[in-house]
Write a protein that holds these residues in place. Sequence first.
Motif, short mmCIF file in Angstrom:
data_model
loop_
_atom_site.label_atom_id
_atom_site.label_comp_id
_atom_site.label_asym_id
_atom_site.label_seq_id
_atom_site.Cartn_x
_atom_site.Cartn_y
_atom_site.Cartn_z
N LYS A 176 0.74 -1.33 0.08
CA LYS A 176 0.05 -0.10 0.13
C LYS A 176 0.84 1.33 0.00
N GLN A 177 1.93 1.32 0.78
CA GLN A 177 2.62 2.42 0.71
C GLN A 177 3.55 2.73 -0.47
N ALA A 178 3.90 1.41 -1.17
CA ALA A 178 4.43 1.43 -2.49
C ALA A 178 3.84 2.19 -3.56
N PHE A 179 2.51 1.78 -3.51
CA PHE A 179 1.48 2.33 -4.41
C PHE A 179 1.26 3.72 -4.14
N LEU A 180 1.05 4.14 -2.83
CA LEU A 180 0.95 5.53 -2.54
C LEU A 180 2.14 6.31 -3.13
N ASP A 181 3.41 5.82 -2.83
CA ASP A 181 4.48 6.39 -3.48
C ASP A 181 4.64 6.76 -5.06
N LEU A 182 4.05 5.54 -5.49
CA LEU A 182 3.94 5.90 -6.98
C LEU A 182 2.87 7.02 -7.44
N ILE A 183 1.65 7.00 -6.64
CA ILE A 183 0.80 7.98 -7.00
C ILE A 183 1.19 9.35 -6.70
N ASP A 184 2.25 9.54 -5.60
CA ASP A 184 2.75 10.90 -5.17
C ASP A 184 3.44 11.28 -6.19
N HIS A 185 4.23 10.53 -7.47
CA HIS A 185 4.98 11.00 -8.49
C HIS A 185 4.19 11.76 -9.33
N TYR A 186 2.90 11.71 -9.23
CA TYR A 186 1.90 12.56 -10.20
C TYR A 186 1.29 13.55 -9.61
N LYS A 187 1.94 14.06 -8.46
CA LYS A 187 1.22 15.26 -7.71
C LYS A 187 1.21 16.66 -8.42
N GLU A 188 2.32 16.83 -9.36
CA GLU A 188 2.30 17.88 -10.23
C GLU A 188 1.96 17.76 -11.67
N ILE A 189 1.30 16.49 -12.00
CA ILE A 189 1.08 16.30 -13.37
C ILE A 189 -0.39 16.22 -13.49
N ASP A 190 -1.09 17.03 -14.05
CA ASP A 190 -2.49 17.11 -14.35
C ASP A 190 -2.85 16.65 -15.62
N HIS A 191 -4.10 16.72 -16.23
CA HIS A 191 -4.53 16.20 -17.57
C HIS A 191 -3.48 16.90 -18.76
N THR A 192 -3.55 18.23 -18.59
CA THR A 192 -2.66 18.75 -19.66
C THR A 192 -1.35 18.25 -19.59
N GLN A 193 -0.54 18.22 -18.43
CA GLN A 193 0.66 17.66 -18.59
C GLN A 193 1.03 16.36 -18.87
N LEU A 194 0.12 15.38 -18.53
CA LEU A 194 0.07 13.99 -19.03
C LEU A 194 -0.29 13.79 -20.49
N ARG A 195 -1.12 14.68 -21.14
CA ARG A 195 -1.08 14.65 -22.48
C ARG A 195 0.06 15.10 -22.90
N LYS A 196 0.69 16.13 -22.35
CA LYS A 196 2.29 16.60 -23.05
C LYS A 196 3.04 15.55 -23.05
N HIS A 197 3.16 14.69 -22.00
CA HIS A 197 3.98 13.65 -21.79
C HIS A 197 3.82 12.54 -22.93
N LEU A 198 2.63 12.09 -23.16
CA LEU A 198 2.23 11.31 -24.15
C LEU A 198 2.40 11.88 -25.52
#
Length: 403
Positions: A199-221
Motif C-alpha cells: 500500500k505504501q509502495a502504491f501511494l509512493d507511485l501516486i505521489d509521483h503525479y502530484k504535479e502532473i495534471d490532465h494537460t501535463q500528462l497529455r504533453k508527456h504522451l
Amino acid sequence: MGLEKTWRWFGDKDRVTLADLKQMGIEGVVTALHHIPNGEVWPVEEIRKVKGQIEHFDMRWSVVESLPVSEGIKTHNADYPRLIESYKQSIRNLGECGIDRVCYNFMPVLDWARTDLHYKLKSGGEVMFFDFPTFVAFDAFILNREGAEKDYPPEIVKKAAQKAQQMSDEEKEKLAYNIIVVTQGFINGAVDSSALDFKQAFLDLIDHYKEIDHTQLRKHLSLFLRDVIPVAEEAGVKLCIHPDDPPFSVLGLPRIVSTQDDLEWICNQVDSISNGLTFCTGSLSVNRRNDLSGIVKKLGSRIHFTHLRNNVFLPDGCFHESGHIEGDVDLFPIMKALLEEQQSRKERGREDIRIPVRPDHGIKMLADYEDDANPGYPLIGRLKGLAELTGLELGIERMLAEK
C-alpha cells in the motif's frame, strides 16, 4: 475475409496451451514477454523464441499485449532518455522479427480497476465488478490518500465512508491487495507481491503525479509518440493505445484516453498509420457518452486491434462485466462498423486489411471453477464469447454480402 480471431495467451505458465488454441480455431496469438522487466529491451532471441513456439502450431504472433510503458516515461522523469531508448529498441527488435502490432497503455500507476473479482451472476457464473463507492472507500479510507475525499462527488464519498465502516480489517486488506496486486500482477503491474508494504509502495507511485495534471500528462504522451512513432514507421510496426479502464479519473490521477475527443487528439499528435488505437468496448462503453460505432466510423483507419465484450451499468458509476453478447452494449452496430472498415481497407488497396479481435474478459463458468486462471481470463467463458462474436460476425457478413 473476417476479423482475425485472436486469443490472449500468458506464455508457458498459461494453463491454456498453444495446442489448445489451435484446436479452438484461433488464428493469431496475443502475448508478451512477461519475464522481461519493465523498462528493459526485449531481446531478438527472446522474441524469436516465442514467435517460433506460436508458428509451430501454424498461428501467428498477431499482437504484442503489452509492451509496457514505464512510469518514468509517463512522468517524464530523469530516467526518460534511457527508458525511451529501450522502448525504441524493443520496437525495432519486434519489427525485425516480423511482429507488426504493439498494444500499450498510458494509464498512470493503475492499469485497470475492479473491486470484486468474483461477482456472482444469477446464472451462477462469475464476473468482475466495479463498485464506485467501494473503490472510493479503498482510496480515501483504506489507503488514506491525502486529499482523496476532494477528488470524488460528495454523495459517493458519503457512501464510501459507510462501506468502509462496515468492512472488517481483513476485508479492507483483501480489497487493497486485489486492486493493487492481484489485478496487476500478471500484466507487469507497477507494484507486485514482493513489496514489503504494497500500500505504501502504491501511494509512493501516486505521489509521483502530484504535479502532473490532465494537460501535463497529455504533453508527456505527445512527447512519447513523437519519439517512438518514427521508429515504429521504420520498423513496420503499428502502435495501438488501449483506452483507460475505467474511463474516468480515479486516485486523483488524470485520464487522457477515455473519450472520442481523446482518441482524435492522440491520432493528431503524429499523423501516421503507425500511431493507432486499440478499440476496447469494455473500457470505452463505461463512459456512456461515447458512441462506440461512431468511433469506429470516425477513426476506423487507425484501429489496429480490437477487444470486444459487454457490461451491465448500474447507478453511482458502478458496472459489472457480462460476457460478450448480453449486456447494455449493443455489439451489432459495432461489429458491423468494424467489418465495413475492413472492407473499406480492401477497396482502398491497403495492405494491412486485417483487424485482430479477441474476446476480452469472460464469464467464469463450468470447469473454469476447477482452474486458477488470471482474473477475467477463464477458458470456457472466453471460448463462449468467441463463439458468440463469431456468430454475430458471420450473420453481419452475410447481410452485407446480400446487400
